[in-house]
Scaffold this motif. Sequence first.
Motif, PDB file in Angstrom:
ATOM      1  N   UNK A 283       0.843  -1.202   0.000  1.00  0.00           N
ATOM      2  CA  UNK A 283       0.000   0.000   0.000  1.00  0.00           C
ATOM      3  C   UNK A 283       0.881   1.257   0.000  1.00  0.00           C
ATOM      4  N   UNK A 284       1.952   1.219   0.789  1.00  0.00           N
ATOM      5  CA  UNK A 284       2.863   2.365   0.857  1.00  0.00           C
ATOM      6  C   UNK A 284       3.608   2.537  -0.475  1.00  0.00           C
ATOM      7  N   UNK A 285       3.891   1.423  -1.123  1.00  0.00           N
ATOM      8  CA  UNK A 285       4.525   1.493  -2.450  1.00  0.00           C
ATOM      9  C   UNK A 285       3.603   2.176  -3.442  1.00  0.00           C
ATOM     10  N   UNK A 286       2.322   1.814  -3.382  1.00  0.00           N
ATOM     11  CA  UNK A 286       1.333   2.427  -4.275  1.00  0.00           C
ATOM     12  C   UNK A 286       1.264   3.936  -4.069  1.00  0.00           C
ATOM     13  N   UNK A 287       1.472   4.348  -2.825  1.00  0.00           N
ATOM     14  CA  UNK A 287       1.364   5.773  -2.490  1.00  0.00           C
ATOM     15  C   UNK A 287       2.707   6.483  -2.639  1.00  0.00           C
ATOM     16  N   UNK A 288       3.721   5.737  -3.083  1.00  0.00           N
ATOM     17  CA  UNK A 288       5.016   6.343  -3.371  1.00  0.00           C
ATOM     18  C   UNK A 288       5.831   6.736  -2.165  1.00  0.00           C
ATOM     19  N   UNK A 356       6.016   6.581  13.746  1.00  0.00           N
ATOM     20  CA  UNK A 356       4.761   5.880  13.518  1.00  0.00           C
ATOM     21  C   UNK A 356       3.684   6.820  12.986  1.00  0.00           C
ATOM     22  N   UNK A 357       3.623   8.024  13.538  1.00  0.00           N
ATOM     23  CA  UNK A 357       2.625   8.989  13.082  1.00  0.00           C
ATOM     24  C   UNK A 357       2.834   9.348  11.614  1.00  0.00           C
ATOM     25  N   UNK A 358       4.090   9.540  11.221  1.00  0.00           N
ATOM     26  CA  UNK A 358       4.368   9.912   9.828  1.00  0.00           C
ATOM     27  C   UNK A 358       4.082   8.739   8.883  1.00  0.00           C
ATOM     28  N   UNK A 359       4.288   7.513   9.343  1.00  0.00           N
ATOM     29  CA  UNK A 359       3.928   6.355   8.528  1.00  0.00           C
ATOM     30  C   UNK A 359       2.418   6.311   8.314  1.00  0.00           C
ATOM     31  N   UNK A 360       1.648   6.686   9.345  1.00  0.00           N
ATOM     32  CA  UNK A 360       0.195   6.734   9.204  1.00  0.00           C
ATOM     33  C   UNK A 360      -0.208   7.805   8.185  1.00  0.00           C
ATOM     34  N   UNK A 361       0.467   8.946   8.226  1.00  0.00           N
ATOM     35  CA  UNK A 361       0.185  10.018   7.265  1.00  0.00           C
ATOM     36  C   UNK A 361       0.464   9.515   5.851  1.00  0.00           C
ATOM     37  N   UNK A 362       1.564   8.771   5.699  1.00  0.00           N
ATOM     38  CA  UNK A 362       1.917   8.221   4.389  1.00  0.00           C
ATOM     39  C   UNK A 362       0.859   7.254   3.871  1.00  0.00           C
ATOM     40  N   UNK A 363       0.092   6.682   4.778  1.00  0.00           N
ATOM     41  CA  UNK A 363      -0.979   5.753   4.413  1.00  0.00           C
ATOM     42  C   UNK A 363      -2.336   6.449   4.315  1.00  0.00           C
ATOM     43  N   UNK A 365      -3.743   8.349   6.709  1.00  0.00           N
ATOM     44  CA  UNK A 365      -4.427   8.394   8.003  1.00  0.00           C
ATOM     45  C   UNK A 365      -3.954   9.620   8.777  1.00  0.00           C
ATOM     46  N   UNK A 366      -4.863  10.423   9.281  1.00  0.00           N
ATOM     47  CA  UNK A 366      -4.482  11.611  10.048  1.00  0.00           C
ATOM     48  C   UNK A 366      -3.728  11.220  11.312  1.00  0.00           C
ATOM     49  N   UNK A 367      -2.604  11.877  11.545  1.00  0.00           N
ATOM     50  CA  UNK A 367      -1.823  11.563  12.744  1.00  0.00           C
ATOM     51  C   UNK A 367      -2.561  11.973  14.020  1.00  0.00           C
ATOM     52  N   UNK A 368      -3.585  12.821  13.902  1.00  0.00           N
ATOM     53  CA  UNK A 368      -4.373  13.207  15.069  1.00  0.00           C
ATOM     54  C   UNK A 368      -5.187  12.039  15.619  1.00  0.00           C
ATOM     55  N   UNK A 369      -5.322  10.995  14.820  1.00  0.00           N
ATOM     56  CA  UNK A 369      -6.081   9.828  15.279  1.00  0.00           C
ATOM     57  C   UNK A 369      -5.236   8.897  16.141  1.00  0.00           C
ATOM     58  N   UNK A 370      -3.967   9.214  16.288  1.00  0.00           N
ATOM     59  CA  UNK A 370      -3.075   8.387  17.101  1.00  0.00           C
ATOM     60  C   UNK A 370      -2.531   9.210  18.268  1.00  0.00           C
ATOM     61  N   UNK A 371      -2.849   8.800  19.488  1.00  0.00           N
ATOM     62  CA  UNK A 371      -2.337   9.475  20.673  1.00  0.00           C
ATOM     63  C   UNK A 371      -1.407   8.547  21.438  1.00  0.00           C
ATOM     64  N   UNK A 372      -0.340   9.093  21.968  1.00  0.00           N
ATOM     65  CA  UNK A 372       0.631   8.282  22.706  1.00  0.00           C
ATOM     66  C   UNK A 372       0.902   8.912  24.065  1.00  0.00           C
ATOM     67  N   UNK A 373       0.777   8.106  25.102  1.00  0.00           N
ATOM     68  CA  UNK A 373       1.155   8.523  26.454  1.00  0.00           C
ATOM     69  C   UNK A 373       2.519   7.916  26.739  1.00  0.00           C
ATOM     70  N   UNK A 374       3.518   8.766  26.948  1.00  0.00           N
ATOM     71  CA  UNK A 374       4.859   8.287  27.269  1.00  0.00           C
ATOM     72  C   UNK A 374       5.038   8.275  28.779  1.00  0.00           C
ATOM     73  N   UNK A 375       5.350   7.126  29.282  1.00  0.00           N
ATOM     74  CA  UNK A 375       5.394   6.894  30.732  1.00  0.00           C
ATOM     75  C   UNK A 375       6.849   6.796  31.191  1.00  0.00           C
ATOM     76  N   UNK A 376       7.176   7.550  32.226  1.00  0.00           N
ATOM     77  CA  UNK A 376       8.542   7.545  32.750  1.00  0.00           C
ATOM     78  C   UNK A 376       8.775   6.375  33.718  1.00  0.00           C
ATOM     79  N   UNK A 377      10.017   6.237  34.117  1.00  0.00           N
ATOM     80  CA  UNK A 377      10.436   5.113  34.964  1.00  0.00           C
ATOM     81  C   UNK A 377       9.878   5.208  36.376  1.00  0.00           C
TER      82      UNK A 377
END
Length: 557
Positions: A283-288, A356-363, A365-377
């Motif tokens: 799919x990513x190949x198709x989208x260049x 990951x967000x930019x890969x979604x954009x390449x496919x 998909x809006x990157x706003x649809x992906x949220x990430x919570x980064x958790x510290x140690x």
Amino acid sequence: MFGKKTREKEIISLVKDSINKCIDEKLIEISKEDIPFIKVEVPREEKFGDFSVNTAMQLAKKARCNPRLIAENIVKNIDTKDSYVKDISIAGAGFINFTLDNKWLYDEMEKVISLKEKYGKIVEENPKTVDVEYVSANPTGPLHIGNARGGAIGDVISNIFTWAGYKVTKEFYLNDAGNQIIKFGQSLQARYLQALGHDVEFPEDGYKGDDIIELAKMHIELYGNKLENVDEEERQHKLVEFALDKNVTNMVNDLKNYGINYDVFFSEKTLHNSGAITDVIDKMKEMGSVYEKDDAVWFKGTDYGLEKDEVLIRQNGVPTYYAADIAYHYDKLVKRNIDYAINVWGADHHGHVARLKKAMVALGVSEDRLGVILMQLVHLVKGDEQVRMSKRKGNIFTLSDLVDEVGKDAARFIFNYNKPNTHMDFDLDLAIKKSSDNPVFYVQYAHARICSIIRNIDKEVKIENFDLLDKKEELNLLKVIANFSDEIIKASKDLDPSKITKYAMDLASAFHSFYNAHRVIVDDEKLLNARLALVVATREVLSNTLSILGVSAPEKM
């Protein structure tokens, strides 16, 4: 993405309607398209009312007019009919302050008593879908303290979104493919052969935990030496199959004891076996957005703002973890058509978020649809000493150890006491301390005390004479109660479960202040009934708050 009719939105609407009227009457000379975002804030000092806006200052430059004059015109044209606004004043250079009639508090208390466990829950006719993926530990060993924090965060975030009106899926991504599984198989094989008396060298980078030895011995106890003379590849495959089944079962049971029950367990292995990774790269190949170089397949990351391009398929034809993760999120956001995907990851995944967000954009998909919570140690401490742990050395302090030591309630509450992106020390001694120093005890004790008061009064709650609740501590408690829904919305918007634990503490504190200042059981029957209603409303909201946190609400302590 997020929204609800709140008191703040009511004020925004009143101010915006007034500005439009002022523009029509040429009292403010700007176009309606230039009306700025109206931000409602709570003044630091009570004398400035309940809410405040600085819109007049925002308009001053565009309108080329004194902000104080703009504020006066806005106030003059605000229609407060059918609203809870009792008074509007102007302060300083042009702050517009709103004071609400106490009736809104009494009306809110009536809602609490009527709706009970449903109070605060937002019901949407066509709810958006949210998938929350959390813990997702490698099934190569027991769940550790980092998993415990991630589990508490993810589960409470899931509950927050459910209360905020979304249809939520709780998901565990099972990392049952890739290098860690190969290493797991090599470690199991070495321990298996050693247990059978063979002098074999243990892999230098293998998993050294005692659980690997126990799994190898368990297989021998159940099936004897039937794998001793088979070829290495088959032996490793059978041992991994056996061990993963045992480990995943233990993980599921440990998570259930921690109050976590998943809707979906998604196997990484299925992405490889089903051809999903190949499909998404095609799919990513198709989208260049990919190209081939040095016998490998690369994502054109620099075309999407990344610092460098990334390998998707290695020279040996094996997909990278990145490729599998792209296929996994494409499955969620496109194939399953989930509106929003939220992941709880360790802070070491920081660099992976943008990739990951930019890969979604390449496919597409809006990157706003992906949220990430980064958790510290997390650091475990007991007394003045840090409790050391090492997965590879085998002296790991597990999730089940933690639940045995301090209980589910304390662990879940304390892990969510701070924002996920902050480092934290988990004090094992404090977590079991029965005093106000322990936040979960403080909140649960407030609930138990409330239940005791209600039992002692033993009367039916009456919806009347709420206007007798006019003392400072009573009104403050009512205001905290009325903020419940707003805190849920804010927590969902900010992906911050600590807002709910802080709210629980604020509500318990407001109750204790009220209880210490005023007797509930008084001779005045009308006042007694009004205060009983306040206590009952507090219990309902505190119970609902603890429900979101996955923490019990004891009636006795």
